[in-house]
Design an enzyme around this catalytic site. Sequence first.
Site, PDB file in Angstrom:
ATOM      1  N   SER A 226       1.014  -1.154  -0.069  1.00 25.53           N
ATOM      2  CA  SER A 226      -0.104  -0.142   0.072  1.00 25.53           C
ATOM      3  C   SER A 226       0.748   1.329  -0.035  1.00 25.53           C
ATOM      4  O   SER A 226       2.168   1.381   0.573  1.00 25.53           O
ATOM      5  CB  SER A 226      -0.902   0.055   1.260  1.00 25.53           C
ATOM      6  OG  SER A 226      -1.389   1.304   1.493  1.00 25.53           O
TER       7      SER A 226
ATOM      8  N   TYR B 131      -1.678  -1.089  11.132  1.00 25.64           N
ATOM      9  CA  TYR B 131      -1.949  -1.561   9.441  1.00 25.64           C
ATOM     10  C   TYR B 131      -0.998  -1.278   8.604  1.00 25.64           C
ATOM     11  O   TYR B 131      -0.351  -2.190   7.992  1.00 25.64           O
ATOM     12  CB  TYR B 131      -3.686  -1.101   8.942  1.00 25.64           C
ATOM     13  CG  TYR B 131      -3.321  -1.176   7.657  1.00 25.64           C
ATOM     14  CD1 TYR B 131      -3.753  -2.312   7.104  1.00 25.64           C
ATOM     15  CD2 TYR B 131      -3.246  -0.056   6.665  1.00 25.64           C
ATOM     16  CE1 TYR B 131      -3.942  -2.824   5.568  1.00 25.64           C
ATOM     17  CE2 TYR B 131      -3.401  -0.626   5.092  1.00 25.64           C
ATOM     18  CZ  TYR B 131      -3.687  -1.595   4.698  1.00 25.64           C
ATOM     19  OH  TYR B 131      -3.841  -2.082   3.445  1.00 25.64           O
TER      20      TYR B 131
ATOM     21  N   LYS C 281       2.049  -3.849   6.722  1.00 22.35           N
ATOM     22  CA  LYS C 281       2.302  -3.796   5.576  1.00 22.35           C
ATOM     23  C   LYS C 281       3.834  -3.802   5.348  1.00 22.35           C
ATOM     24  O   LYS C 281       4.496  -4.543   4.450  1.00 22.35           O
ATOM     25  CB  LYS C 281       1.638  -2.890   4.533  1.00 22.35           C
ATOM     26  CG  LYS C 281       0.262  -3.123   4.460  1.00 22.35           C
ATOM     27  CD  LYS C 281      -0.077  -4.289   3.395  1.00 22.35           C
ATOM     28  CE  LYS C 281      -1.575  -4.523   3.495  1.00 22.35           C
ATOM     29  NZ  LYS C 281      -1.699  -5.769   2.630  1.00 22.35           N
TER      30      LYS C 281
ATOM     31  N   ASN D 141     -13.817   4.573   3.908  1.00 22.86           N
ATOM     32  CA  ASN D 141     -13.047   4.919   2.624  1.00 22.86           C
ATOM     33  C   ASN D 141     -14.115   5.953   2.003  1.00 22.86           C
ATOM     34  O   ASN D 141     -15.281   5.845   2.128  1.00 22.86           O
ATOM     35  CB  ASN D 141     -12.745   4.045   1.647  1.00 22.86           C
ATOM     36  CG  ASN D 141     -11.530   3.094   2.262  1.00 22.86           C
ATOM     37  OD1 ASN D 141     -11.663   2.025   2.356  1.00 22.86           O
ATOM     38  ND2 ASN D 141     -10.432   3.854   2.533  1.00 22.86           N
TER      39      ASN D 141
HETATM   40  P1  NAD Z   1     -11.108  -7.184   1.140  1.00 23.99           P
HETATM   41  O1  NAD Z   1     -11.198  -7.166   2.609  1.00 23.99           O
HETATM   42  O2  NAD Z   1     -12.194  -6.932   0.248  1.00 23.99           O
HETATM   43  O3  NAD Z   1     -10.271  -8.462   0.514  1.00 23.99           O
HETATM   44  C1  NAD Z   1      -9.321  -9.193   1.367  1.00 23.99           C
HETATM   45  C2  NAD Z   1      -9.911 -10.655   1.642  1.00 23.99           C
HETATM   46  O4  NAD Z   1      -9.057 -11.609   2.364  1.00 23.99           O
HETATM   47  C3  NAD Z   1     -11.229 -10.600   2.073  1.00 23.99           C
HETATM   48  O5  NAD Z   1     -12.187 -11.673   1.361  1.00 23.99           O
HETATM   49  C4  NAD Z   1     -11.103 -11.515   3.348  1.00 23.99           C
HETATM   50  O6  NAD Z   1     -12.204 -12.524   3.660  1.00 23.99           O
HETATM   51  C5  NAD Z   1      -9.853 -12.314   3.050  1.00 23.99           C
HETATM   52  N1  NAD Z   1      -9.031 -12.634   4.298  1.00 23.99           N
HETATM   53  C6  NAD Z   1      -8.470 -12.084   5.256  1.00 23.99           C
HETATM   54  N2  NAD Z   1      -7.827 -12.512   6.010  1.00 23.99           N
HETATM   55  C7  NAD Z   1      -7.847 -13.825   5.788  1.00 23.99           C
HETATM   56  C8  NAD Z   1      -6.860 -14.692   6.239  1.00 23.99           C
HETATM   57  N3  NAD Z   1      -6.344 -14.861   7.354  1.00 23.99           N
HETATM   58  N4  NAD Z   1      -7.186 -16.185   5.636  1.00 23.99           N
HETATM   59  C9  NAD Z   1      -7.972 -16.148   4.456  1.00 23.99           C
HETATM   60  N5  NAD Z   1      -8.503 -14.953   3.813  1.00 23.99           N
HETATM   61  C10 NAD Z   1      -8.570 -13.762   4.533  1.00 23.99           C
HETATM   62  O7  NAD Z   1      -9.830  -6.013   0.619  1.00 23.99           O
HETATM   63  P2  NAD Z   1      -9.098  -5.564  -0.714  1.00 23.99           P
HETATM   64  O8  NAD Z   1      -9.808  -4.308  -0.730  1.00 23.99           O
HETATM   65  O9  NAD Z   1      -9.729  -6.424  -1.807  1.00 23.99           O
HETATM   66  O10 NAD Z   1      -7.575  -5.553  -0.234  1.00 23.99           O
HETATM   67  C11 NAD Z   1      -6.896  -6.729  -0.795  1.00 23.99           C
HETATM   68  C12 NAD Z   1      -5.648  -6.549  -0.044  1.00 23.99           C
HETATM   69  O11 NAD Z   1      -4.947  -5.249  -0.669  1.00 23.99           O
HETATM   70  C13 NAD Z   1      -5.433  -6.046   1.153  1.00 23.99           C
HETATM   71  O12 NAD Z   1      -4.146  -7.019   1.558  1.00 23.99           O
HETATM   72  C14 NAD Z   1      -5.071  -4.868   1.504  1.00 23.99           C
HETATM   73  O13 NAD Z   1      -4.465  -4.524   2.663  1.00 23.99           O
HETATM   74  C15 NAD Z   1      -4.363  -4.329   0.545  1.00 23.99           C
HETATM   75  N6  NAD Z   1      -4.652  -2.947   0.000  1.00 23.99           N
HETATM   76  C16 NAD Z   1      -6.009  -2.499  -0.150  1.00 23.99           C
HETATM   77  C17 NAD Z   1      -6.238  -1.278  -0.233  1.00 23.99           C
HETATM   78  C18 NAD Z   1      -7.675  -0.327  -0.302  1.00 23.99           C
HETATM   79  O14 NAD Z   1      -7.819   0.542  -0.233  1.00 23.99           O
HETATM   80  N7  NAD Z   1      -8.707  -1.332  -0.845  1.00 23.99           N
HETATM   81  C19 NAD Z   1      -5.163  -0.128  -0.319  1.00 23.99           C
HETATM   82  C20 NAD Z   1      -3.958  -0.671  -0.324  1.00 23.99           C
HETATM   83  C21 NAD Z   1      -3.655  -2.166  -0.021  1.00 23.99           C
HETATM   84  N1  UFG Z   2     -12.406  11.221   3.755  1.00 23.16           N
HETATM   85  C1  UFG Z   2     -13.225  12.142   4.095  1.00 23.16           C
HETATM   86  N2  UFG Z   2     -14.457  11.473   4.495  1.00 23.16           N
HETATM   87  C2  UFG Z   2     -14.607  10.236   4.692  1.00 23.16           C
HETATM   88  C3  UFG Z   2     -13.759   9.458   4.307  1.00 23.16           C
HETATM   89  C4  UFG Z   2     -12.552   9.826   3.742  1.00 23.16           C
HETATM   90  O1  UFG Z   2     -13.379  13.319   3.810  1.00 23.16           O
HETATM   91  O2  UFG Z   2     -15.675   9.636   5.276  1.00 23.16           O
HETATM   92  C5  UFG Z   2     -11.272  11.808   2.868  1.00 23.16           C
HETATM   93  C6  UFG Z   2      -9.707  11.488   3.770  1.00 23.16           C
HETATM   94  O3  UFG Z   2      -9.606  12.385   4.686  1.00 23.16           O
HETATM   95  C7  UFG Z   2      -8.775  11.638   2.628  1.00 23.16           C
HETATM   96  C8  UFG Z   2      -9.749  11.162   1.197  1.00 23.16           C
HETATM   97  O4  UFG Z   2     -11.063  11.051   1.693  1.00 23.16           O
HETATM   98  O5  UFG Z   2      -8.595  12.698   2.452  1.00 23.16           O
HETATM   99  C9  UFG Z   2      -9.298   9.561   1.141  1.00 23.16           C
HETATM  100  O6  UFG Z   2      -9.826   8.804   2.248  1.00 23.16           O
HETATM  101  P1  UFG Z   2      -9.772   7.143   2.236  1.00 23.16           P
HETATM  102  O7  UFG Z   2     -10.045   6.574   3.479  1.00 23.16           O
HETATM  103  O8  UFG Z   2     -10.705   6.845   1.170  1.00 23.16           O
HETATM  104  O9  UFG Z   2      -8.254   6.762   1.798  1.00 23.16           O
HETATM  105  P2  UFG Z   2      -7.055   7.076   2.465  1.00 23.16           P
HETATM  106  O10 UFG Z   2      -6.110   7.466   1.466  1.00 23.16           O
HETATM  107  O11 UFG Z   2      -6.854   7.150   3.766  1.00 23.16           O
HETATM  108  O12 UFG Z   2      -6.250   5.580   2.763  1.00 23.16           O
HETATM  109  C10 UFG Z   2      -6.432   4.758   1.916  1.00 23.16           C
HETATM  110  C11 UFG Z   2      -6.556   3.124   2.347  1.00 23.16           C
HETATM  111  C12 UFG Z   2      -5.509   2.696   3.206  1.00 23.16           C
HETATM  112  C13 UFG Z   2      -4.376   2.698   2.484  1.00 23.16           C
HETATM  113  C14 UFG Z   2      -4.161   4.290   2.075  1.00 23.16           C
HETATM  114  C15 UFG Z   2      -2.820   4.241   1.372  1.00 23.16           C
HETATM  115  O13 UFG Z   2      -7.949   3.081   3.101  1.00 23.16           O
HETATM  116  O14 UFG Z   2      -5.961   1.451   3.462  1.00 23.16           O
HETATM  117  O15 UFG Z   2      -5.265   4.386   1.182  1.00 23.16           O
HETATM  118  O16 UFG Z   2      -2.883   3.230  -0.036  1.00 23.16           O
HETATM  119  F1  UFG Z   2      -3.387   2.679   3.350  1.00 23.16           F
END
Ligand code: NAD
Ligand code: UFG
Length: 337
Positions: free
Chosen positions: A124, A148, A152, A198
Amino acid sequence: MNVLVTGGTGYIGSHTCIQLIQQGYSPVVVDNLCNSKKVVLDRIEQVSGVRPIFIQGDIRDDAFLKSVFDEYTIDSVIHFAGLKAVGESVEKPLKYYDNNVSGTLRLVQTMEAANVKSLIFSSSATVYGDPASVPIKENFPTSATNPYGRSKLMVEECLRDFQHANPDWSITLLRYFNPVGAHTSGLLGEDPRGTPNNLLPFVAQVAVGRRQKLGIFGNDYPTPDGTGVRDYIHVVDLADGHLAALEKMAHQPGTHIFNLGTGQGKSVLDMVYAFERVAERPIPYEFKPRRAGDVAECYADPTYAEAILGWKAKRGLNSMVEDTWRWQSNNPDGYGD
Ligand code: NAD
Ligand code: UFG
């Protein structure tokens, strides 16, 4: 070719399964369904015509994981399984270290025993902490501001050490910026449990009438309109980034690190106005204090991924918002119960 997809029923994993199937790969999905639902498999099948192999289980369960590698010949692993709620990670840090760090170490140990040496890991942009400048390049310093993010970063460091000791492995760390959007079919999208953390899922739920008002966290940042700036990337572009990494890097020994972003910063208000245009309705909002741990601006320099992977995000803000709205309006309660 079988690709083990951990977390394959989750938001990014499910979109990646579709792209994998469309490129002729066979995804083998492992998920414990702690943050996703089985119905996702029906949707993947509806869109792609293929139902991926699915084995429900936890990546921390060594015997279970071994049984998967015993049963299927796996060529590469794409590892999405993990927990991702920043706020929860502050309250329950051990849950995050156990699931994200320990889970990954067990997966790698099982891969090692099964002689599978190719891994793509979901990292991330959070590993850049509060960046000194933008756009962010892969060689910028890393740091963590919450458990978190630290999970990572720890995994990245563990994997780097492991690859150094095992030079024939290929490990690719993909640092995602802000994944948004949904499949164009309207059949798959993001379905957060409870109140979305988010921005875009929250805005979508306001638009569909599930929530009254968006709270915007801070309007006094040193950005053009005072609200936070992020690099929103369409989830299908992100999925394609995994395909490119699989094709180009999976058999190149080394630790490879790529930013997956568009390179374009958009503010919270940019996103709200775009949603109002697409959904043709007002999104009521109010300004609230800054959220702890948020940075003013975070966007990628994605040129390294383009140079090495030949991958570039293609979908713009309109597609991101249109696809989110199609998904949300067709499925007001997400995947349902
Ligand atoms: P998500 O929660 O939709 O998907 C993750 C999946 O992993 C889920 O289906 C959950 O049931 C499964 N899971 C969790 N722990 C497990 C375990 N111990 N064993 C088996 N399955 C398990 O999340 P996503 O948004 O698809 O994110 C996928 C990956 O990308 C995550 O590692 C997350 O940290 C990373 N990531 C996500 C974002 C984001 O904003 N969505 C940003 C950066 C990184
Ligand atoms: N925001 C609001 N109101 C809300 C939610 C978010 O104003 O209800 C704003 C935040 O302050 C930020 C922007 O919208 O300025 C984006 O926020 P998100 O929570 O959607 O995303 P972040 O950038 O904070 O975090 C995301 C993922 C994290 C990841 C990070 C960097 O949620 O898991 O991007 O990859 F670590």
